[in-house]
Design an enzyme around this catalytic site. Structure first.
Site, short mmCIF file in Angstrom:
data_model
loop_
_atom_site.label_atom_id
_atom_site.label_comp_id
_atom_site.label_asym_id
_atom_site.label_seq_id
_atom_site.Cartn_x
_atom_site.Cartn_y
_atom_site.Cartn_z
N SER A 85 0.85 -1.19 0.00
CA SER A 85 0.00 0.00 0.00
C SER A 85 0.88 1.24 0.00
CB SER A 85 -0.89 0.01 1.24
OG SER A 85 -0.12 0.33 2.39
N ASP A 86 0.31 2.35 -0.42
CA ASP A 86 0.98 3.62 -0.17
C ASP A 86 0.82 3.93 1.31
OD1 ASP A 86 2.28 6.05 -0.44
OD2 ASP A 86 1.26 6.54 -2.31
N TRP A 87 1.51 4.96 1.77
CA TRP A 87 1.52 5.31 3.18
C TRP A 87 0.11 5.68 3.66
CZ3 TRP A 87 5.99 5.15 6.13
CH2 TRP A 87 5.89 5.66 7.42
#
Length: 589
Positions: A123-125
């Site tokens: 995932s992105d942050w």
């Protein structure tokens, strides 16, 4: 990598490769190869349809499968085939009501089943919204300190409840470990390497900037700047200090430190940084016998007065972009349009250097004879710009995006989320009440992204995709197309060495008008030199996605080489047979 469907006002547009699926895929894939050749895992992102920054954490990008397959998904597919990245990062936004990081169709069906992808998905942050390991997410890459991890205690609870099986976790761990070993991380751990020798890296950064600078306009051959100029006036853009950079996750502290730091929001670590390569100093080095003076551009009247006594004026205009919010429009900020108008009125020998993260409007374009698009030119950007202006380097860059005349030409002329920006009254749209955090984004262009939209609508942009001038001239023969191979010759007809980018477009598909880039190649030529070029055409760029697969109708296909997507040479015809096929990747492991 970003997305090929980048809004011209996108806050992270400066991080993206292009608006075209083929160009984006090839550049993205080659970049991955370069990164991973150093035994480092490369991640392609944001998968998928992350075209806007405003409201990205709840925006819902809505598009049918054929349009995605023929545009943004095809760009990622091509990049993954070429580069074989160790990881794919899913986006913040929703796609058709489902968050990207829990979208089983995109992560399991498309990425793994159809494309046979063997790496892992992170995932992105802060982009995970559930324990979505069965939906295809393998790693939650990070959260803010105040947030709870989905792949922490919540994953343990799901295991205990039986909604996630240990085999699901084992599968994700296998994907991560397999990739790390296959890319040599165990054989060559980063912590055991020697200190970085920055000098050769800075040389490469300079060459990349020089090749990426685009000469947009050059009337009367004002560029390269005459060596006999006695007084060159440099105006604006902090050109006495450095060159600007975009901000957000891609921002890095430059080698040598930043000469200018301007805060752009209330967070201590958010700064508008400049790279320590001043165009003013570099121009003085290029023109040691001339007087090279500077005006900061804060007062257009004063700058115009100074311009009257100069042989030539170089105005540096800048636009700052950053992650998390799109720019409000295409106009240059801080009254820079007025500055350019004033200086150009005072001195007709005015050159504009644009240091922007994407397209901008140019209401003054008819008043200036030359415009150079320098983008965010990096740690040696000032020197790169000066070398192009002086002619020590022959410009060879071409636009990877279309520059519209005005926002009215964009498929979504009103910035998606502008109503939320207005409601937030200067604050982050995420501070709005949850019931207001609703942002469906429709795409009237469907798969006809970028220049394809302009062709379909009969619109003439300010500068077309693929546009780029040189200090020399080139001649290209009409292509010969046999099956999915095109052959032609390129010749340098000018007096100096240079490079051009051959651009092959399909202009009609089985008798129906359809504009698509299907091949390109950068060719370097000495004066008078001729080279034969052969381009292999990926049939997916000739086909449409229908009924779960690719379909090429039989008939007459027309192709043309172009100086840009708008300036095309004579079209040639090829009769191609019907063809249909489905993706045949390995099943998801």
């Amino acid at each position: 990598m970003g997305a090929c469907r980048s809004d011209p006002r996108g806050g992270r547009a400066f991080e993206y490769f292009s608006e075209d699926p083929l160009l984006t895929g090839v550049l993205g894939g080659r970049s991955v190869r370069g990164v991973q050749s150093n035994n480092v895992v490369s991640t392609v992102k944001h998968y998928v349809l992350n075209a806007n920054e405003t409201g990205r954490s709840f925006a819902d990008a809505q598009m049918d499968e054929p349009a995605m397959r023929e545009s943004d998904l095809l760009a990622f597919q091509k990049a993954i085939e070429i580069g074989q990245p160790g990881s794919v990062m899913c986006a913040y936004n929703k796609i058709n009501t489902i968050y990207a990081c829990e979208n089983a169709f995109l992560l399991n069906d498309v990425l793994r089943r159809d494309w046979g992808y063997k790496g892992w998905v992170m995932s992105d942050w802060g982009a995970a919204h559930s324990v979505s390991i069965r939906q295809g997410l393998d790693q939650e890459s990070g959260t803010q300190p105040k947030d709870d991890l989905w792949f922490g205690q919540r994953l343990k609870d799901a295991l205990a409840a039986g909604t996630v099986a240990s085999a699901d976790v084992d599968r994700s761990v296998f994907r991560i470990l397999r990739t790390m070993y296959s890319l040599g991380l165990a054989r060559d751990p980063a912590e055991g390497r020697k200190p970085i020798d920055f000098a050769p890296h800075l040389d490469r950064a300079q060459r990349a900037a020089e090749q990426g600078i685009v000469l947009l306009k050059n009337e009367g051959g004002i560029l390269p700047l005459a060596g006999g100029a006695k007084h060159i006036l440099v105006v604006g853009g902090h050109a006495d200090a450095g060159v600007p950079a975009g901000a957000g996750s891609s921002q890095v502290w430059p080698v040598g430190g930043s000469p200018v730091r301007l805060r752009y929001d209330d967070k201590m670590y958010h700064f508008r940084l400049y790279m320590p390569s001043a165009p003013l100093a570099a121009l003085k080095e290029q023109y040691p016998k001339a007087t090279v003076s500077f005006d900061d551009g804060s007062d257009p009247v004063r700058a115009a007065q100074a311009a009257r006594s100069a042989d030539v004026v170089v105005v540096f205009a800048e636009q700052f972009r950053y992650e998390g919010r799109d720019v409000p429009g295409l106009s240059l900020p801080e009254n820079q349009d007025e500055l350019i108008e004033a200086v150009a009125s005072a001195n007709p020998h005015t050159v504009v250097v644009l240091e922007t993260g994407g397209p901008v409007a140019m209401p003054w374009i008819d008043r200036v004879p030359a415009v150079l698009q320098a983008w965010y030119a990096g740690n040696r950007g000032g020197k790169a710009i000066a070398r192009v202006l002086s002619g020590e380097v022959n410009p060879s860059g071409h636009l990877p995006v279309t520059f519209p005349v005005a926002a009215a030409q964009i498929s979504n002329p009103v910035l998606p989320g502008q109503n939320l920006i207005d409601a937030a009254k200067g604050k982050d749209v995420r501070t709005l009440p949850k019931e207001q955090q609703v942002l469906p984004i429709m795409y009237p262009e469907s798969s006809d992204v970028g220049y394809r939209w302009y062709a379909r609508q009969g619109l003439e942009p300010l500068f077309a995709f693929g546009h780029g001038l040189s200090y020399t001239t080139f001649d290209t023969s009409a292509p010969t197309v046999s099956g999915t191979t095109a052959t032609f010759t390129m010749r340098n007809t000018g007096a100096r060495e240079g490079a051009d980018v051959a651009q092959l477009y399909m202009v009609s598909q089985a008798g129906q008008p359809k504009l698509r880039l299907v091949g390109f190649e950068r060719v370097e030529l000495k004066p008078g030199e001729t080279k034969q070029v052969t381009l292999n055409i990926d049939p997916r760029f000739l086909a449409d996605w229908k009924d779960g697969g690719w379909h090429m109708p039989a008939g007459r296909y027309r192709f043309a080489l172009g100086e840009s997507a708008e300036r095309l040479g004579p079209a040639v015809e090829a009769i191609l047979p019907a063809r249909s096929w489905r993706e045949s990747g390995a099943p998801a492991s």
